[in-house]
Design a protein around this motif. Structure first.
Motif, short mmCIF file in Angstrom:
data_model
loop_
_atom_site.label_atom_id
_atom_site.label_comp_id
_atom_site.label_asym_id
_atom_site.label_seq_id
_atom_site.Cartn_x
_atom_site.Cartn_y
_atom_site.Cartn_z
N GLN A 184 -0.28 -12.11 0.98
CA GLN A 184 -1.64 -11.58 0.90
C GLN A 184 -2.54 -12.50 0.06
N TYR A 240 0.84 -1.20 0.00
CA TYR A 240 0.00 0.00 0.00
C TYR A 240 0.88 1.25 0.00
N ASP A 245 -9.33 -7.12 4.56
CA ASP A 245 -8.49 -7.47 3.41
C ASP A 245 -7.25 -6.59 3.33
N THR A 246 -7.37 -5.34 3.83
CA THR A 246 -6.23 -4.42 3.86
C THR A 246 -5.59 -4.48 5.24
#
Length: 497
Positions: free
Chosen positions: A348, A256, A370-371
């Motif tokens: 992930q 991210y 999910d993040t």
């Protein structure tokens, strides 16, 4: 004439260790033995007992790295006898540590000029790093309050109730009040709005978590920064932010990169990260990075010269091994940004495979996001018959170590199972775990619910017990308490910690 000699009973070069006298008695537990034993016997006896430990690769409770490349293992063993604190004797090791600090500082977008050295240090882990960061905040706050002629004996830190226990240790050891923002159903991280409301003149910092231990979720550091900037402007305070990025610090920059949580935010003054988690190094290495020199009070840095040269040091311990520092540098140059990105993306993806597999069973609610950190936290949709602690216990039959725990206040009625996805957790293992969880659920559904029967008074063997009708909620709480006690009893270590 050849004269024969009878071999001694203690000669393990002739006799098997398992046929010797060394395995015919229990090992000492409290007092050092009077006599020595052969090295072969000592190795074999200890090695055999260690076989009863869990398999680290199947320990899905831990965020800590359990696999490294053989080449790095060689570097670790080659440096196993180096004491890191001897900086003058081992200047290259010191240089490697400084390189790691600079690389991590740039990864976290520290405002450094060309060729400017970053301010930071390697630690035994994030716990020590947090202690050092907290001490720096406390001393800066005390100095400011002294200059203003105000009391400086009641400092506090604002955190969420989801913080790791090392924050509680810091607060207790260094006499700082810990003001915790309580959790609530469906929201298992610190609420920035409530956190800023709790800030007062004695708040030395607000601690945000980038990767909650409970469910892997990243706290909203950017929103916290905005709210705190406004409050500082209104009050004239300068309350800073520390980011505990123990788990997420080596994840967010690669998965991210647009997420603003680090030194891009003006109130973030220090960040800790665990090299031994997603920094991909074996246990024993953490890092604390400060925004600039002004954020680390000079009086906390000691200068020693009795090891051969003037050496500045800011650590809680003195001696420590060099191996993990060298291993961290190996990973940084070996993998580079490309390699770390590939590892994190793979973790992930495997987390999503596990999540989707659990959802297909139709029996779990997914608690994690999910993040965030690549993990899956989940709870049973219906735990009136069997609960998460039973699932955790049954999975050990297959070798899996999956923790079950209750959330902190005010969400302690929520029980969760958690699987941490590390680099060495492959797609095949993820699929295998789903199959084994499905087997466990099937077995639990077909076996009698013994704990439930006892707690509801329906156990055939429970004589002379008055039958009291309990609500579903009461039964659930009692079952949870019973299994927590069972797990705690099994982990008890006879008073040794």
């Amino acid at each position: 004439m050849v004269i024969s000699k009878t071999a001694s009973q203690s000669d393990v070069s002739v006799h098997s260790t398992f046929a010797s006298r060394y395995v015919r008695a229990s090992l000492p537990r409290f007092k050092m033995p009077e006599n020595s034993i052969p090295k072969e016997a000592a190795y074999q006896i200890i090695n055999d007992e260690l076989m009863l430990d869990g398999n680290p690769r199947l320990n899905l409770a831990s965020f800590v790295t359990t696999w490294m490349e053989p080449e790095c293992d060689k570097l670790i063993m080659a440096a196993i006898n180096k004491n890191y604190v001897d900086m003058d004797e081992y200047p290259v090791t010191t240089e490697l540590q400084n390189r790691c600090v600079n690389m991590i500082a740039h990864l976290f977008n520290a405002p450094l000029g060309d060729g400017e050295a970053a301010v930071g240090v390697g630690t035994v882990g994030s716990s020590e790093a947090i202690m050092l960061a907290g001490l720096a905040f406390k001393r800066k706050w005390q100095n400011k309050m002294k200059e203003l002629g105000k009391p400086y004996d009641k400092p506090n830190i604002v955190t969420g109730a989801n913080v790791q226990v090392c924050w509680e240790k810091f607060a207790r050891y260094f006499e700082v009040e810990l003001k915790e923002v309580k959790l609530r159903d469906g929201y298992y991280v610190m609420d920035p709005e409530k956190a800023v409301e709790m800030v007062d003149e004695n708040t030395i910092c607000v601690a945000a978590i980038l990767g909650s231990t409970l469910n892997g979720e990243f706290e909203d550091v950017k929103r916290l920064n905005e709210l705190l900037l406004e409050k500082n402007k209104q009050t004239g305070w300068d309350t800073p932010i520390h980011v505990d990025a123990a788990s997420g610090g080596f994840i967010a920059p690669f998965l991210y990169p647009e997420l603003e949580w680090d030194f891009r935010l003006p109130l973030v003054k220090s960040i800790n990260v665990s090299g031994h988690k997603y920094g991909l190094v074996y246990a024993g290495i953490g890092w604390i990075i400060w925004r600039n020199k002004q954020d680390l009070p000079d009086e906390l840095v000691f200068h020693i010269n009795y090891l051969g040269a003037d050496q500045p040091t800011f650590t809680l311990n003195f001696s420590k091994g060099s191996s993990q520092v060298i291993a961290q540098y190996y990973q940084l140059i070996r993998l580079g940004q490309e390699g770390y990105k590939n590892v994190m993306e793979n973790c992930q993806e495997n987390a999503m495979v596990l999540k989707e597999g659990l959802e297909k069973t139709g029996k779990f609610n997914i608690i994690s996001k999910d993040t965030g950190v690549p993990l899956v936290a989940f709870s049973l949709r219906d735990n009136s018959r069997h609960n998460e602690f039973e699932v955790s216990e049954m999975l050990r039959r297959f070798g899996w170590i999956v923790p079950a725990y209750t959330m902190p206040p005010d969400a302690q009625h929520v029980t969760v199972l958690r699987v941490v996805i590390r680099e060495d957790f492959s797609r095949t293992l993820a699929e295998r775990l789903v199959l084994d969880i499905d087997k466990v659920l099937h077995e639990l559904d077909t076996l009698p619910a013994k704990v439930t029967a006892k707690l509801t008074g329906n156990d055939e063997n429970a004589h002379n017990v008055a039958l009291v009708k309990k609500t579903t909620r009461e039964v659930q709480l009692e079952i949870t308490a019973a299994w927590k006690k069972l797990v705690a009893d099994r982990k008890r270590t006879n008073g040794v910690c």
